[in-house]
Enzyme design. Sequence first.
Site, PDB file in Angstrom:
ATOM      1  N   LYS A  50       0.841  -1.203   0.000  1.00 39.91           N
ATOM      2  CA  LYS A  50       0.000   0.000   0.000  1.00 39.91           C
ATOM      3  C   LYS A  50       0.871   1.246   0.000  1.00 39.91           C
ATOM      4  CE  LYS A  50      -3.991  -1.731   2.517  1.00 39.91           C
ATOM      5  NZ  LYS A  50      -4.559  -1.986   3.832  1.00 39.91           N
ATOM      6  N   GLN A  94      -5.378  -1.106   9.731  1.00 44.83           N
ATOM      7  CA  GLN A  94      -5.147  -2.422   9.106  1.00 44.83           C
ATOM      8  C   GLN A  94      -5.709  -3.535   9.991  1.00 44.83           C
ATOM      9  OE1 GLN A  94      -3.796  -3.137   6.039  1.00 44.83           O
ATOM     10  NE2 GLN A  94      -4.288  -5.263   6.478  1.00 44.83           N
ATOM     11  N   ASP A 117     -11.639   3.012   4.042  1.00 41.04           N
ATOM     12  CA  ASP A 117     -12.101   1.616   3.961  1.00 41.04           C
ATOM     13  C   ASP A 117     -13.628   1.536   3.864  1.00 41.04           C
ATOM     14  OD1 ASP A 117     -10.208  -0.330   3.692  1.00 41.04           O
ATOM     15  OD2 ASP A 117      -9.863  -0.626   5.839  1.00 41.04           O
TER      16      ASP A 117
END
Length: 280
Positions: A50, A94, A117
């Site tokens: 990422k 995460q 997200d």
Amino acid sequence: MSATIIDGRAIAKDLRAQIKDQVSTLPSQPGLAVILVGDDPASHVYVNNKIKATVNCGMRSIEKRLPADVSAEKIASVIHELNNDKDVHGILLQLPLPKHLDADPLIQMIAPEKDVDGLTFANIGKLVAGDKSGLVPCTPQGSLKLIKSVKDNLSGLHAVIIGRSLLFGKPMGQLLLQENCTVTQAHSRTKDLPALCAEADILIAAVGQPQMVTADWVKAGAIIIDVGINRIGEKTLVGDVDFDTAKEKVAAITPVPGGVGPMTIACLLANTLKAYENIH
Ligand code: NDP
């Protein structure tokens, strides 16, 4: 008939190039912050990928690495700090977190406008309401782009999604409803799953069971999206679909690896850009 193999790597590369072009025209740099807790090896690999993709498309990457025994209060204070940092436009916690931590209340602390997200209640609500200003979870967003790369008009098609998680299955169902599909959401209690799958014009597997969906489950001419990532031994990754047999029967199918996976990171960058634009 052999299927079109949907090349997620190439489609993700195009999307990243478009994002890079757009970022180059902005007056300031979008910033994406990743909070990584503990030392789960898969999460480390994913976060490093990422970071690389973020920097490559001209965005700023901010990393907050915290030890596995960190308290929920400490994570909350990091989220609060990032929420208030005007140079940060996207915040990602995460997952999975170490076992002593409950992810849900922490996710809900992320400012919805920075929730790249798409997991805060505000963004989930917008998705269900069809409000396009919200941030949509990355993997379903990417999966829809893959489907649309082979068929633009999905109206009236029967889509079967195996899986009902908040991260993937539920938002995928909402996106396909917005495309006017007839959506069936299957899960571990669904009766006669093979017969149900065999009716699907679009079949999406997001289970986490290696090669569970075999050729006799799929309808001839269907579009198959394989979200599953299953590790077999040290080096081999397989999806939830038995790719080699299914590809002989369907119209289009994603491989694992190289299908849905690369789209997730590309859509994370797209969400960061959208968050930047919404904030400014
Ligand atoms: P979850 O474990 O949260 O959800 C799995 C779903 O599958 C649940 O809804 C469960 O049903 C259902 N299920 C489990 N066993 C069966 C079965 N035998 N028959 C039918 N349904 C079943 O996983 P996620 O949604 O987070 O992820 C699913 C897969 O996708 C995983 O392999 C994950 O690694 C992968 N993934 C890949 C990403 C990518 O970037 N490519 C991103 C995110 C996930 P129930 O609700 O009844 O328990």
